[in-house]
Design an enzyme around this catalytic site. Sequence first.
Site, PDB file in Angstrom:
ATOM      1  N   GLN A   1      17.030 -24.164  -2.308  1.00 34.05           N
ATOM      2  CA  GLN A   1      16.656 -23.033  -3.152  1.00 34.05           C
ATOM      3  C   GLN A   1      16.711 -23.401  -4.630  1.00 34.05           C
ATOM      4  OE1 GLN A   1      18.933 -19.943  -0.298  1.00 34.05           O
ATOM      5  NE2 GLN A   1      18.059 -18.965  -2.095  1.00 34.05           N
TER       6      GLN A   1
ATOM      7  N   ARG B   1      21.437 -12.390  -0.050  1.00 36.03           N
ATOM      8  CA  ARG B   1      20.568 -11.312  -0.523  1.00 36.03           C
ATOM      9  C   ARG B   1      21.302 -10.334  -1.428  1.00 36.03           C
ATOM     10  NH1 ARG B   1      15.233  -9.787   2.773  1.00 36.03           N
ATOM     11  NH2 ARG B   1      14.036  -9.300   0.933  1.00 36.03           N
ATOM     12  N   CYS B   2      21.972 -10.890  -2.393  1.00 36.89           N
ATOM     13  CA  CYS B   2      22.579 -10.062  -3.424  1.00 36.89           C
ATOM     14  C   CYS B   2      22.952 -11.005  -4.530  1.00 36.89           C
ATOM     15  CB  CYS B   2      23.814  -9.347  -2.934  1.00 36.89           C
ATOM     16  SG  CYS B   2      25.301 -10.329  -2.991  1.00 36.89           S
TER      17      CYS B   2
ATOM     18  N   GLU C   1      16.522  -8.496  -3.619  1.00 36.76           N
ATOM     19  CA  GLU C   1      17.848  -8.264  -3.054  1.00 36.76           C
ATOM     20  C   GLU C   1      18.190  -6.807  -2.888  1.00 36.76           C
ATOM     21  OE1 GLU C   1      20.043 -10.227  -6.093  1.00 36.76           O
ATOM     22  OE2 GLU C   1      20.065 -12.041  -4.908  1.00 36.76           O
TER      23      GLU C   1
HETATM   24  N1  PCD Z   1       8.208  -8.684  -7.350  1.00 41.97           N
HETATM   25  C1  PCD Z   1       7.195  -7.854  -7.813  1.00 41.97           C
HETATM   26  N2  PCD Z   1       7.480  -6.945  -8.815  1.00 41.97           N
HETATM   27  C2  PCD Z   1       8.726  -6.871  -9.308  1.00 41.97           C
HETATM   28  C3  PCD Z   1       9.747  -7.684  -8.822  1.00 41.97           C
HETATM   29  C4  PCD Z   1       9.444  -8.605  -7.848  1.00 41.97           C
HETATM   30  O1  PCD Z   1       6.059  -7.931  -7.328  1.00 41.97           O
HETATM   31  N3  PCD Z   1       9.013  -5.989 -10.275  1.00 41.97           N
HETATM   32  C5  PCD Z   1       7.911  -9.693  -6.310  1.00 41.97           C
HETATM   33  C6  PCD Z   1       8.105 -11.075  -6.908  1.00 41.97           C
HETATM   34  O2  PCD Z   1       7.110 -11.576  -7.599  1.00 41.97           O
HETATM   35  C7  PCD Z   1       8.502 -11.918  -5.683  1.00 41.97           C
HETATM   36  C8  PCD Z   1       9.275 -10.894  -4.861  1.00 41.97           C
HETATM   37  O3  PCD Z   1       8.831  -9.594  -5.268  1.00 41.97           O
HETATM   38  O4  PCD Z   1       7.377 -12.324  -4.994  1.00 41.97           O
HETATM   39  C9  PCD Z   1      10.817 -11.056  -5.038  1.00 41.97           C
HETATM   40  O5  PCD Z   1      11.084 -11.109  -6.407  1.00 41.97           O
HETATM   41  P1  PCD Z   1      12.542 -11.229  -7.040  1.00 41.97           P
HETATM   42  O6  PCD Z   1      13.311  -9.985  -6.815  1.00 41.97           O
HETATM   43  O7  PCD Z   1      12.404 -11.736  -8.413  1.00 41.97           O
HETATM   44  O8  PCD Z   1      13.307 -12.304  -6.150  1.00 41.97           O
HETATM   45  P2  PCD Z   1      13.069 -13.896  -6.099  1.00 41.97           P
HETATM   46  O9  PCD Z   1      13.978 -14.556  -7.072  1.00 41.97           O
HETATM   47  O10 PCD Z   1      11.662 -14.203  -6.097  1.00 41.97           O
HETATM   48  O11 PCD Z   1      13.581 -14.181  -4.647  1.00 41.97           O
HETATM   49  C10 PCD Z   1      14.955 -14.240  -4.360  1.00 41.97           C
HETATM   50  C11 PCD Z   1      15.323 -13.097  -3.411  1.00 41.97           C
HETATM   51  C12 PCD Z   1      16.671 -13.391  -2.803  1.00 41.97           C
HETATM   52  S1  PCD Z   1      17.913 -13.758  -3.798  1.00 41.97           S
HETATM   53  C13 PCD Z   1      16.865 -13.307  -1.488  1.00 41.97           C
HETATM   54  S2  PCD Z   1      18.362 -13.648  -0.861  1.00 41.97           S
HETATM   55  C14 PCD Z   1      15.779 -12.930  -0.511  1.00 41.97           C
HETATM   56  C15 PCD Z   1      14.683 -12.174  -1.280  1.00 41.97           C
HETATM   57  O12 PCD Z   1      14.310 -12.997  -2.392  1.00 41.97           O
HETATM   58  N4  PCD Z   1      15.277 -14.111   0.133  1.00 41.97           N
HETATM   59  C16 PCD Z   1      14.054 -14.020   0.750  1.00 41.97           C
HETATM   60  N5  PCD Z   1      13.539 -11.989  -0.440  1.00 41.97           N
HETATM   61  C17 PCD Z   1      13.182 -12.947   0.479  1.00 41.97           C
HETATM   62  N6  PCD Z   1      12.015 -12.827   1.113  1.00 41.97           N
HETATM   63  C18 PCD Z   1      11.666 -13.763   2.015  1.00 41.97           C
HETATM   64  N7  PCD Z   1      10.496 -13.614   2.679  1.00 41.97           N
HETATM   65  N8  PCD Z   1      12.452 -14.825   2.297  1.00 41.97           N
HETATM   66  C19 PCD Z   1      13.628 -14.980   1.671  1.00 41.97           C
HETATM   67  O13 PCD Z   1      14.367 -16.044   1.923  1.00 41.97           O
HETATM   68 MO1  PCD Z   1      19.596 -14.788  -2.522  1.00 41.97          MO
HETATM   69  O14 PCD Z   1      20.704 -14.897  -3.886  1.00 41.97           O
HETATM   70  O15 PCD Z   1      19.069 -16.315  -2.260  1.00 41.97           O
HETATM   71  O16 PCD Z   1      20.994 -14.652  -1.359  1.00 41.97           O
END
Ligand code: PCD
Length: 806
Positions: free
Chosen positions: A237, A384-385, A760
Amino acid sequence: MKDEVQSPEERSAGLKGMGCSRKRVEDVRFTQGKGNYVDDIKLDGMLTGDFVRSPYAHARIKSIDTEAALAVPGVLAVLTAKDLEPLGLHWMPTLAGDKQMVLADGKVLFQGQEVAYVVATDRYAAADGVAAVEVDYEDLPVVTDPFKAMDPDAPVLREDLAGQTEGAHGPRRHHNHIFTWEQGDRAATEAVLAEADVVAEEMVYYHRTHPMPLETCGCVASMDKVTGKLTLWGTFQAPHAVRTVASLISGIAEHNIRVISPDIGGGFGNKVGVYPGYVCSIVASIVTGKPVKWVESRMDNLMSTAFARDYWMQGKIAATKEGKITGLWCHTTADHGGFDACADPTKFPAGFMNICTGSYDIPVAYLAVDGVYTNKAPGGVAYRCSFRVTEAAYFIERMIEVLAIKLNMDAAELRRINFIRKDQFPYQSALGWEYDSGDYHTAWEKALNAVGYDALRREQAARLEAFKRGETRKLIGIGLTHFTEIVGAGPVKNCDILGLGMFDSCEIRIHPTGSAIARLGTISQGQGHATTFAQIIASEIGIPADDITLEEGDTDTAPYGLGTYGSRSTPVAGAATAMAARKIRAKAQMIAAYLLEVHDDDVEFDVDRFVVKGAPERFKTMKEIAFASYNQAIPGVEPGLEAVSYYDPPNMTYPFGAYICVMEIDVDTGEHEVRSFYALDDCGTRINPMIIEGQVHGGATEGYAIAMGQEIAYDDMGNHKTATLMDFFVPTAWETPHYTTDFTVTPSPHHPIGAKGVGESPNVGSVPCFSNAVHDAFRPFGLVQSHMPHDHWRIWKIAEDLGLHG
Ligand code: PCD
């Protein structure tokens, strides 16, 4: 020309720029099986690596015998810590300032820990080799409870830290203690608590879970002994950061390392950290002179790479009788497993947990977090935060409900009374953040109206009466959540990872014929960057999005960036994209003025061209300007049309949302049915509404899994109980609820296009929403707090404990 008779609106629509639900260009290859993932990479003579993993959660290693393994046909080498030690690679630094064993050095600290690395001609030979390695373990007492880990006589887990009273984040109080992190004003908060009309107190546990991307982690390392160049393909990433770290720990000069993230099948934070598999594959490639591939199995992934959450949050919330919150106190015990390998910006050992005052105007607050070692896998990743925001949101949204019970108030009303008002932005929170913009009341009213809140409460009350009369065994729960996220790390002055400031970048090159390529320092894992970032450029400079190629993930070609996690791509790289495009537009303006023989100030931008002010029939399109930049000598202007921007955001962005879930709960079976789920998200300016909707569906489904059944569980001996998809709940289309999405638009005042992140948000907002629905169903019977995940058994148990089974 057709072009010239089109209205500006028509021309604008043809660009498929910002605001357009442009179809994802990536999907052409994904839906035809033409994606190129790490495991698709096949190189001449490529070998495979696989790990011998510890069956014990805590044990001393008395000996490792590799002889039988080396005799297995196809096995070429078996690496152990002893082999890595002369290279200084048997341990590696973690992102959190701790260090982690690459291969077990004298002992193991969690079940599934990497003990030896077998290199063979193919996956099958590697597996046979793994089975033939003989390790003699002496088991040691196991600690899986973070509170017991802090007992004076708890077993010492990290013998390597013996006598070290200073950690990366200050003093250590105990041999299994990692750090204490304090924010806010303790004395003032305690004074408020002591005098308050009402104080609600609760322990809120956010259980251990796992990002579980569909594609597991993996890499291919290829050391070319002739050129001295190392190429590393991987599920990264943050490819640039991986290159820098690989250079620093291996001693290979950075220009001799090329890191490539090909297509990635979901990241969710799991692919931010550096894992032993990467280090061992690089070493194996250097040793054998052949490319080496390592790809985790599902069990490897669930047992050893980056878990998430595992926060025990003790909270106290104070309020007046009328429900105005006067203070918030939180003590968190964070279970980090055997090594502190959290992926947080350096100065934030508990991530952005100090956003735990949420959407509310809370005058004083205090937060302390204690990080603790246990015999569990390391990680603590921002699944996802943005770095523990989901824990913070779960905490405050549960505490609000707990307070509503104590005050005997409607929880929607309690939120309304305490929201930060629109006119208070930019808002300085008691725990140190400056919220950029928000309009919570508007979002909340819109949400309540959309679901018909009052009618729902009446229906719920009628159902309760029917239940009491014995006419039904199903209760209704109404889950409410208003969350505030903090995404887009983010100011270099206070956010870095291993000393690398968290800016991001975009480079745009316009070709002579007016199409373009843009490269970014971020990397899509499924988010659709190739679609959306081209839309920003299209709107900024008037080249159709369809004429723009977008490339990420190759450190030899992309500008340096810190990668994609923490919903930072739009706030940071998206801003860089707009800024680079604006540089191009400024140069195009000079070229246009020259071509039109007027002063620079006498032309203005109009969708896809520069026109002479007051003479709209005189213009040069971007296509013409692009060509001119390559074929005409323009005095005082360099040839070509390219720009790069490295963007250091002045602040984070603070997206928010109002979520409401209606759930039916069967008291006798513990089964639930999500009747409706309404998600209103405000992420400022929306680039691609369809992609946003997809993000919300995906994130809310992950949230549903976490709240309603998914967990990484261990028994008392540290055995991992949920390492397969038989035990680890991942919803399929069958279980996934139906979502209704909605939005308001409150632009970020400091972002060039006003956009905030959104990826997120649905995970952050949906977990408390589902959980609050379960709690709400049982509120009339006295339930205050019950830990997630709310699987059928646990819900049944709530009903049982409340005496509802008669
Ligand atoms: N957007 C729009 N408008 C606005 C904002 C935003 O349209 N106002 C879109 C953009 O451009 C991109 C999307 O929506 O396409 C997202 O964005 P953002 O919020 O800036 O974010 P990024 O940096 O691009 O990415 C990151 C995130 C995270 S952190 C996570 S866990 C998850 C989410 O992303 N992962 C994933 N989502 C998703 N989806 C998918 N399909 N796969 C994946 O793996 Mo961490 O811290 O890493 O735990």
